[in-house]
Design an enzyme around this catalytic site. Structure first.
Site, short mmCIF file in Angstrom:
data_model
loop_
_atom_site.label_atom_id
_atom_site.label_comp_id
_atom_site.label_asym_id
_atom_site.label_seq_id
_atom_site.Cartn_x
_atom_site.Cartn_y
_atom_site.Cartn_z
N ALA A 9 0.75 -1.29 0.13
CA ALA A 9 0.06 -0.02 0.04
C ALA A 9 0.78 1.19 0.02
O ALA A 9 0.28 2.34 -0.24
CB ALA A 9 -0.78 0.05 1.24
N ARG A 14 10.77 6.86 -3.13
CA ARG A 14 11.98 6.79 -3.50
C ARG A 14 12.22 6.59 -4.89
O ARG A 14 12.97 6.72 -5.52
CB ARG A 14 13.03 6.07 -2.59
CG ARG A 14 13.20 6.69 -1.30
CD ARG A 14 13.89 5.82 -0.37
NE ARG A 14 12.85 4.94 0.28
CZ ARG A 14 12.89 3.97 1.23
NH1 ARG A 14 14.39 3.95 1.75
NH2 ARG A 14 12.41 3.52 1.74
N ASP A 100 7.59 -5.45 -1.74
CA ASP A 100 8.95 -4.85 -2.26
C ASP A 100 9.93 -5.85 -2.21
O ASP A 100 11.01 -5.50 -2.48
CB ASP A 100 9.30 -3.61 -2.02
CG ASP A 100 9.70 -3.16 -0.46
OD1 ASP A 100 9.55 -4.46 0.15
OD2 ASP A 100 10.14 -2.06 -0.15
N ASN A 223 13.62 -0.07 -3.04
CA ASN A 223 13.08 1.25 -2.58
C ASN A 223 13.32 2.14 -3.77
O ASN A 223 12.51 3.18 -3.70
CB ASN A 223 13.64 1.69 -1.46
CG ASN A 223 13.40 0.60 -0.31
OD1 ASN A 223 12.33 0.25 -0.28
ND2 ASN A 223 14.45 0.38 0.75
N ASN A 372 4.12 -19.94 -53.14
CA ASN A 372 5.16 -19.01 -53.29
C ASN A 372 4.70 -17.40 -53.63
O ASN A 372 3.91 -17.11 -54.08
CB ASN A 372 6.12 -19.48 -54.61
CG ASN A 372 7.36 -18.59 -54.60
OD1 ASN A 372 8.25 -19.02 -53.85
ND2 ASN A 372 7.39 -17.53 -55.13
C1 UD1 Z 1 10.71 -2.66 6.06
C2 UD1 Z 1 10.96 -3.32 7.58
C3 UD1 Z 1 12.59 -3.16 7.80
C4 UD1 Z 1 13.26 -4.16 6.96
C5 UD1 Z 1 12.73 -3.70 5.45
C6 UD1 Z 1 13.36 -4.77 4.42
C7 UD1 Z 1 9.30 -2.34 8.84
C8 UD1 Z 1 8.87 -1.44 9.94
N1 UD1 Z 1 10.46 -2.27 8.49
O1 UD1 Z 1 11.41 -1.47 6.17
O2 UD1 Z 1 12.77 -4.03 9.00
O3 UD1 Z 1 14.33 -4.26 6.91
O4 UD1 Z 1 11.36 -3.75 4.95
O5 UD1 Z 1 13.01 -4.53 2.98
O6 UD1 Z 1 8.32 -2.83 8.57
N2 UD1 Z 1 3.55 -0.62 3.17
C9 UD1 Z 1 2.39 -0.79 3.27
N3 UD1 Z 1 1.63 0.17 4.04
C10 UD1 Z 1 2.44 1.11 4.85
C11 UD1 Z 1 3.65 0.98 4.88
C12 UD1 Z 1 4.33 0.10 4.06
O7 UD1 Z 1 1.44 -1.55 2.57
O8 UD1 Z 1 1.72 1.81 5.64
C13 UD1 Z 1 4.39 -1.43 2.31
C14 UD1 Z 1 5.19 -0.99 1.35
O9 UD1 Z 1 4.26 -0.71 0.23
C15 UD1 Z 1 6.05 -2.10 1.20
C16 UD1 Z 1 6.51 -2.85 2.57
O10 UD1 Z 1 5.26 -2.52 3.15
O11 UD1 Z 1 5.78 -3.02 0.07
C17 UD1 Z 1 7.62 -2.33 3.19
O12 UD1 Z 1 7.45 -0.90 3.10
P1 UD1 Z 1 8.89 -0.05 3.27
O13 UD1 Z 1 8.27 1.26 3.78
O14 UD1 Z 1 9.42 -0.06 2.11
O15 UD1 Z 1 9.61 -0.57 4.53
P2 UD1 Z 1 11.21 -0.49 4.76
O16 UD1 Z 1 11.36 1.02 5.26
O17 UD1 Z 1 12.07 -0.90 3.46
CA CA Z 2 11.32 -1.39 1.39
#
Ligand code: UD1
Ligand code: CA
Length: 451
Positions: A9, A14, A100, A223, A372
């Site tokens: 979501a 980035r 991701d 990211n 042909n």
């Molecule tokens: C997250 C982890 C981190 C880990 C990393 C690995 C948490 C708090 N942190 O960090 O420990 O090392 O992934 O890649 O979980 N998303 C939602 N709703 C939200 C926020 C995020 O659906 O409100 C989804 C994003 O779309 C994404 C995934 O959750 O697909 C991870 O979110 P992201 O913000 O990328 O987390 P990181 O900071 O990478």
């Molecule tokens: Ca991430």
């Protein structure tokens, strides 16, 4: 019962994009398509996609192959999990999956389920040379997991930890729903972190275990676009290595892109710059020259394709296509066919040993064996409103620069004179000539030159 909650979501700030992060193209399909395929292969019964930012893009792509939960607004990964309410009363284990993390393989997911064993919470981790901004796995002196600390919340000692949280967890579903309400947003990002569940489970006396993934490259969370490119390289190299280990020659693996759903026969040789998307089956001993693009194509054995684009079509054995031909929309070539340069085929079937070597368009046509085509033949298949078919029987000879105005039928061994515009059927063995007779004006050439 195996369920999965995929967190997809977030906006993916980035990426610097209008598109939601998980819909970005990774190798041969959107990131979320890889996640979906891997979960399917790991035999997950129910998949709930948590969508929010760009929800419609994901829903349009995955349609009703999964269930959806909407997260609006997005208050963190823990908050994302809370939205998958439809799983509240399920039993068994639930996988929580970062949307991701598209490289994590079905075997690794399987391992996580197995090695989680009797633990109520298992987290997938890996050890990186550069742990970057990933969440850190903090362990006790005895090696047991103590907590996950987000980079933003790390002290200097924690920043040095090289074991990181991949963002994939296998959790007892009943306990998950029991403890989700205990999450709070009391942290540096003011978000509900799914990672805080570790401490909550431990506090209530449950077992938390870490499963260490062996290949760090598989564990990356994407990211930004630099990581996206890195992930594409990883998948490309995996697939290319596999085919090189299975009897296929790649002259330049760095510029060859073969989708995961492609199968290639032994002793096929692939030149630089060949791209295959979708699901393809390529036979044995084929040669694919530079710049071929295939999508959903089946090619027989011993066939040569020279710098051509082929989509949703079938090519037989010992056939040659190109250079620079375009076969599309359910075209089918039988064996020993020859398609030459600048030939376009659309929804057209050619029979055994038919030859169409130069500058030709055949649309909506059924062509028999040993026909042909001369240079520059055009089927006129469209009147601006409807498409019509052209039928050509075995052994017919179509002269150069013939227009076939469909619907039209050309019989066996019929002969169409060069330059004819054919708008009436020609019967077996007949010849049709449909062009004005030539007129010769004596001496006019010399007179013109003198002027
Ligand atoms: C997250 C982890 C981190 C880990 C990393 C690995 C948490 C708090 N942190 O960090 O420990 O090392 O992934 O890649 O979980 N998303 C939602 N709703 C939200 C926020 C995020 O659906 O409100 C989804 C994003 O779309 C994404 C995934 O959750 O697909 C991870 O979110 P992201 O913000 O990328 O987390 P990181 O900071 O990478
Ligand atoms: Ca991430």
């Amino acid at each position: 019962m195996r369920s999965a909650i995929v967190m997809a979501a977030g906006k993916g700030t980035r990426m610097m994009s209008n598109k939601t992060k998980t819909m970005h193209q990774l190798f041969d399909k959107p990131m979320i398509g890889h996640v979906y395929a891997h979960l399917k292969k790991a035999n997950i019964d129910r998949i709930v996609m948590v969508v929010g930012h760009g929800a419609e893009q994901i829903q349009e792509y995955l349609k009703d192959t999964v269930e959806y939960a909407i997260q609006q607004p997005q208050l963190g990964t823990g908050h994302a999990v809370m939205q998958a309410q439809q799983l509240k009363n399920e039993s068994g284990k639930t996988l929580i999956f970062n949307g991701d993390c598209p490289l994590v393989q079905p075997e690794t997911i399987e391992r996580l389920f197995e090695e989680s064993g009797n633990a109520q919470f298992a987290v997938l981790t890996t050890v990186l040379d550069d742990p970057a901004r990933y969440g850190r796995i903090v362990r006790n002196a005895d090696g047991s997991v103590q907590k996950i600390v987000e980079f933003k919340d790390c002290d200097e000692e924690e920043k040095k930890i090289r074991e990181i949280n991949v963002g994939i967890y296998c959790v007892d579903n009943e306990l998950l729903w029991k403890y989700l309400p205990e999450l709070s947003d009391d942290n540096a990002a003011k978000e509900y972190y799914v990672t805080d569940l570790v401490e909550i489970f431990l506090k209530h006396g449950h077992t938390v275990t870490a499963v260490v993934g062996s290949d760090p490259k598989e564990m990356i969370g994407i990211n930004d676009r630099k990581m996206l490119a890195e992930a594409t390289k990883y998948l490309q190299s995996r697939v290319n290595t596999y085919w090189m280990e299975h009897g296929v020659t790649l002259l330049d693996p760095a510029t060859t892109f073969i989708s995961e759903d492609t199968v290639i026969g032994t002793d096929t040789v692939i030149y630089p710059g060949v791209v295959m998307q979708g699901a393809n089956t390529i036979g044995e001993e084929c040669t694919l020259y530079p710049g071929c693009f295939f999508e959903n194509v089946t090619i027989g054995n011993g066939t040569t394709i020279i710098s051509s684009r082929i989509t949703d079509s079938i090519v037989g054995n010992h056939t040659t296509v190109g250079p620079n031909s375009h076969l599309r929309n359910h075209s089918e070539l039988a064996d020993d066919v020859r398609i030459g340069n600048f030939v376009e085929l659309k929804n057209t079937k050619l029979g055994y040993n038919t030859k169409c070597a130069h500058l030709t368009y055949l649309g909506d046509s059924d062509v028999g064996a040993k026909v042909n085509f001369g240079c520059g033949v055009v089927t006129v298949n469209y009147d601006g409103k409807h498409k019509f078919r052209t039928e050509i029987e075995d052994g017919a000879f179509i002269g150069s620069n013939v227009n076939l105005i469909a619907p039209v039928h050309v019989g066996k061994n019929a002969l169409l004179a060069a330059g004819s515009t054919i708008n009436q059927d020609v019967e077996d063995g007949d010849m049709a000539i449909a062009r004005p007779r030539q007129m010769v004006k004596k001496g006019y050439g010399d007179q013109y030159k003198k002027k």
